[in-house]
Design an enzyme around this catalytic site. Structure first.
Site, PDB file in Angstrom:
ATOM      1  N   LYS A 149       0.840  -1.204   0.000  1.00 54.65           N
ATOM      2  CA  LYS A 149       0.000   0.000   0.000  1.00 54.65           C
ATOM      3  C   LYS A 149       0.876   1.255   0.000  1.00 54.65           C
ATOM      4  CE  LYS A 149      -3.867  -2.492   1.975  1.00 54.65           C
ATOM      5  NZ  LYS A 149      -4.568  -3.015   3.152  1.00 54.65           N
TER       6      LYS A 149
ATOM      7  N   ASP B 294     -11.472   2.511   3.210  1.00 56.43           N
ATOM      8  CA  ASP B 294     -11.827   1.089   3.072  1.00 56.43           C
ATOM      9  C   ASP B 294     -13.329   0.918   2.820  1.00 56.43           C
ATOM     10  OD1 ASP B 294      -9.940  -0.977   3.167  1.00 56.43           O
ATOM     11  OD2 ASP B 294      -9.581  -0.683   5.307  1.00 56.43           O
TER      12      ASP B 294
ATOM     13  N   GLN C  22      -5.459  -1.904   9.192  1.00 56.82           N
ATOM     14  CA  GLN C  22      -5.271  -3.215   8.568  1.00 56.82           C
ATOM     15  C   GLN C  22      -5.936  -4.300   9.409  1.00 56.82           C
ATOM     16  OE1 GLN C  22      -3.907  -3.720   5.540  1.00 56.82           O
ATOM     17  NE2 GLN C  22      -4.250  -5.922   5.685  1.00 56.82           N
TER      18      GLN C  22
HETATM   19  N1  GUN Z   1      -7.322  -7.212   5.327  1.00 60.02           N
HETATM   20  C1  GUN Z   1      -7.544  -7.920   4.205  1.00 60.02           C
HETATM   21  N2  GUN Z   1      -8.102  -7.144   3.256  1.00 60.02           N
HETATM   22  C2  GUN Z   1      -8.227  -5.909   3.790  1.00 60.02           C
HETATM   23  C3  GUN Z   1      -8.728  -4.678   3.296  1.00 60.02           C
HETATM   24  O1  GUN Z   1      -9.203  -4.562   2.153  1.00 60.02           O
HETATM   25  N3  GUN Z   1      -8.669  -3.624   4.152  1.00 60.02           N
HETATM   26  C4  GUN Z   1      -8.175  -3.745   5.415  1.00 60.02           C
HETATM   27  N4  GUN Z   1      -8.185  -2.662   6.181  1.00 60.02           N
HETATM   28  N5  GUN Z   1      -7.715  -4.869   5.904  1.00 60.02           N
HETATM   29  C5  GUN Z   1      -7.732  -5.950   5.096  1.00 60.02           C
END
Ligand code: GUN
Length: 281
Positions: free
Chosen positions: A53, A120, A97
């Site tokens: 990211k 998100d 996350q």
């Molecule tokens: N863990 C797995 N996929 C995601 C996601 O799309 N966003 C977040 N914040 N955590 C994740």
């Protein structure tokens, strides 16, 4: 192999060019889009996602911050960090996350993120907006998956769409998005009986199961669009939920793993962060 490939790398490259152009335009107005990612603990898969990211942000010229919190961080300390980022004018997107360490309350933490910084799309307000059809932030993986489906050029209205997996991150928002596109949507899950009877009716099949090679060619309708959301590590290799060889012999379009939906997820995170920043000017 009959199926055509929906190439996440190629789609991402052209989307990221456009994002980078829009980031430059915002910078000329004095705003640098900024993303903050909070990682609590040291889950190896999460560490890789978080690194990717940050790299994505740098690629398109965005500001990025990674906040590493210890595995035993308290709920109060986590929420204080979110509050701080809510107030930080350089930060337009906040991502916590998931999964969080088990002692933490995920729902309460996500509720602390300002809905306009919730890149998100996991805040209840954004989830509700998606369900009611109001404009809001769309979760990254389903948004990327829908983009790929649209690149087939097919009219989606009236198609049978089957989504396997009912998570809040992928399955439920994916089903809501396909419904918004006027598909007839079936949401299957671990208690679904006769799964293959559902999948064989699917013009669009989205697999978010978490089991390598779970969907095989005999479960797929000839001519289907198959979207593989799975990221499973098997013997050091990344494999999807779909058995690519047998599925590609039956489907019309298919996403590979790696190089499919996973790449698009980060691109859509960049898109959501850009749009959050654009809304502030
Ligand atoms: N863990 C797995 N996929 C995601 C996601 O799309 N966003 C977040 N914040 N955590 C994740």
């Amino acid at each position: 192999m009959a199926a055509r490939i929906l190439d996440g790398k190629q789609f991402s490259a052209s989307l990221r060019e456009d994002i980078a152009r829009r980031v430059s335009a915002l910078k000329e107005k004095g705003v640098t889009p900024g993303l903050a990612v909070i990682l609590a603990g040291t889950d190896p898969a999460s560490e890789i996602y978080v690194r990717n990211k940050g790299n994505g942000c740098r690629e398109v010229g965005m500001h990025s911050e990674t906040i590493l919190l210890p595995e035993d961080v308290s709920q109060d300390a986590l929420e204080a960090e979110i509050e701080r980022l809510n107030q930080d004018r350089r930060i337009h997107g906040i991502l916590v996350q998931l999964p969080l360490p088990k002692h933490l309350n995920e729902e309460a933490a996500l509720a602390k993120i300002l809905p306009e910084k919730d890149v998100d799309g996991f805040h209840l307000l954004n989830a509700g907006r998606l369900m009611t059809g109001a404009p809001g932030v769309i979760p990254c993986t389903p948004r990327g998956a829908l983009y790929m489906i649209q690149q087939t050029g097919r009219s989606l209205s009236g198609l049978e769409a089957v989504v396997i997996g009912r998570s809040n991150i992928v399955g439920k928002p994916m089903a809501a998005l396909l419904l918004r596109e006027n598909c007839t949507v079936t949401l299957c899950h671990s208690r679904t009986r006769n799964l293959a009877e559902h999948t064989r009716r699917a013009d669009i099949l989205v697999a978010a199961v978490g089991k390598a090679g779970f969907i095989t060619g005999d479960m797929i309708k000839p001519g289907a669009i198959v979207i593989d959301v799975g990221i499973n590590r098997v013997d050091g290799k990344v494999r999807g939920d779909v058995d690519f060889e047998s599925a590609a012999a039956v489907a019309d379009w298919i996403t590979p793993v790696p190089g499919g939906v996973g790449k698009m997820t980060i691109t859509m995170l960049l898109q959501n962060t850009l749009e959050a920043a654009e809304r502030t000017v």
